[in-house]
Design an enzyme around this catalytic site. Structure first.
Site: not given
Ligand code: BES
Ligand code: ZN
Ligand code: ZN
Length: 511
Positions: A278, A353
């Site tokens: 990230k 997931r």
């Molecule tokens: N934990 C994150 C989702 C999230 C984002 C929760 C912001 C709370 C605040 C999750 O694991 C994630 O990173 N999801 C990605 C999915 C994508 C790579 C398909 C996302 O939402 O960007």
């Molecule tokens: Zn994630």
């Protein structure tokens, strides 16, 4: 906070501070009139000249200088009578407690606000507002002396004897619920370095060891998960030095007369994204990626205390840290999750997931009447719904209805998104059964489509709590930080559980 409900007359109370709710209406209500008379019409004058406007959550503090047995009177606006709701009760209660805390008061005295709602519900809401408004996470901070004030008691005085029983029930439920919410908030507020998978497992074990806990806890470690084939959890865990933990909570027993309900919570104790790392801005926030697990843990502990008779409840918490270590999952890797589906990992940041896949497939072993999962699953959910709604998806109308009703009652509101089969196209993989990301669109829905593969036909609701689990600003009964949204919803849902029609029918068919 010590909370008591007892019979009495508010105006006669020798209180440190008495809280008096005032509607935004031309006439004062009965109790307010009594106080107004005793103070020589002061409340009416304050209202008339605009010094105190009784809008929801407005306050005005008055010293009584011996005109009343109470030392101080705190006026709190209730807003318009016909717009006042149970959530208004929570809000004003939180506002009043915080005002008292700020000036170092130890004990607050009040009565039920003048509404026709049932006494048990109003009282529960008052306790929730007070305890949750008072909540603070100060484990790591050196506080100034004026910041360490604490309201230790709330005294609720009931005029009408017929409402006392209800009020006492409300106090009891309110205290169990708020203890759980505070526990969940603490866990979510803790940094990832402290709230590791092993630490959450110890918290769960400690919970089961409390006297009369009514709760059984089992923790699967890495090797046990390997035997079962939980390669989603193990895959994500590979990039981290922290061992994973799969926590199983159980309340009640499976029986032909009861529904088994499984609650699943995403427990990523820190989500760096893994190899698909990230951006560093706001990455610190990803300590709250275990809010689903903490919420289920809190809700199950409250329910084990409240003891609903007709339910067999199971909590499943897959806990891992998502890090980019040398053995981490790589984009392109293929996993076989529990439930025998092969998954192409195109993005290691879509890790939630993967661990939920194992947990949902494991949930089916209990042959449950329903599965509910809670997860901070997608950033897309925050984009779609902001911070005011939980994203709800699933496969069962009756469960949607119940979840929606519990969301309204607790003000932890849900909003349904579709799960049409067309959305499933986006997660088809060229090399495996499915892949763990879709395209740029409908990210919340494609994540849920992924989960759907693992619940199969079991009645199921998925709650994406990414937008609500962390409060971005202070609110009347939710300070900035972990909100524990979902704990109260789950408790409300399970406390009112009646057998799901589908389960009842299946049973009849068998006979
Ligand atoms: N934990 C994150 C989702 C999230 C984002 C929760 C912001 C709370 C605040 C999750 O694991 C994630 O990173 N999801 C990605 C999915 C994508 C790579 C398909 C996302 O939402 O960007
Ligand atoms: Zn994630
Ligand atoms: Zn995540």
């Amino acid at each position: 906070m010590q909370v008591t409900a007892r019979q009495g007359t508010l105006i006669k109370e020798k209180a440190e501070i008495t809280v008096l709710g005032i509607f935004d209406a031309p006439q004062l209500e009965t109790t307010a009139k009594e106080f107004d008379r005793a103070l020589g019409g002061m409340i009416s004058r304050l209202k008339k000249n605009g010094d105190f406007r009784p809008k929801l959550n407005n306050t005005f503090l008055l010293p009584t200088y011996g005109k009343l047995p109470a030392q101080r009177l705190l006026l709190v606006g209730l807003g318009k009578n016909d717009e006042f709701t149970l959530d208004g009760v929570r809000q004003v209660s939180g506002t009043a407690i915080k005002a008292a805390k700020r000036i170092g008061i130890k004990k607050v005295t009040c009565e039920l606000p003048p509404t026709t709602l049932p006494a048990a519900e109003i009282t529960q809401a008052m306790v929730e507002g007070a305890v949750l408004g008072h909540y603070g996470f100060n484990e790591y901070k050196h506080l100034q002396p004026e910041e360490v004030t604490e309201v230790t008691a709330l005294d609720i005085v009931i005029k009408d004897k017929a409402r006392l029983g209800g009020a006492k029930t409300g106090v009891k439920i309110g205290l169990s619920v708020t203890e759980a919410v505070s526990f969940t908030r603490d866990l979510v507020n803790m940094p990832g370095g402290q709230a590791t998978p092993s630490m959450i497992a110890s918290q769960a074990r400690a919970m089961a060891r409390r006297p009369n806990a009514m709760l059984r806890v089992k923790v699967l470690s890495g090797p046990a998960m390997k035997k079962l084939g939980m390669n989603g959890v193990l895959g994500v865990a590979r990039g981290s030095c922290q061992p994973p933990a799969f926590i199983i909570l159980e309340y009640g027993r499976k029986s032909p007369g009861k529904d088994t309900v499984v609650l699943v919570g995403k427990g990523v104790t820190f989500d760096s994204g893994g190899i698909s790392i990230k951006p560093s801005h706001d990455m610190d926030k990803m300590k709250y990626d275990m809010a689903g697990a903490a919420t289920v843990l809190g809700a199950v502990s409250a329910l084990a205390a409240l003891r609903p008779p007709n339910i067999h409840l199971v909590g499943l918490l897959p806990c891992v840290e998502n890090m980019p270590g040398g053995r981490a999952l790589k984009p392109g890797d293929i996993l076989r999750c529990l439930g025998d589906k092969s998954v192409e990992v195109q993005n290691t940041d879509a890790e939630g997931r993967l661990i939920l896949a194992d947990a949902l497939a494991y949930a089916r072993r209990y042959r449950p009447a329903a599965i509910l999962d809670l997860a901070t699953l997608t950033g897309a959910c925050v984009v779609a719904l902001g911070h005011h709604a939980i994203g709800m998806m699933g496969n069962n109308r009756e469960l949607f209805k119940r979840t929606e009703a519990a969301g309204e009652a607790t003000h932890e509101r849900v909003w349904q998104l579709p799960l049409w089969k067309e959305y499933g196209e986006a997660i088809k993989s060229d090399v495996a059964d499915i892949k763990n990301i879709g395209n740029r669109t409908a990210g919340t829905i494609t994540a849920a489509k992924f989960l759907e593969h693992f619940v199969e036909k079991t009645p199921w609701v998925h709650l994406d709590i990414a937008g609500v689990a962390w409060a971005e600003k202070n609110m009347p009964y939710t300070p900035k930080g972990a909100s524990a949204t979902g704990v109260r919803l789950l408790v409300e849902l399970i406390m009112n559980w009646k057998r799901l029609p589908a389960a009842a029918k299946a049973k009849k068919g068998k006979k």
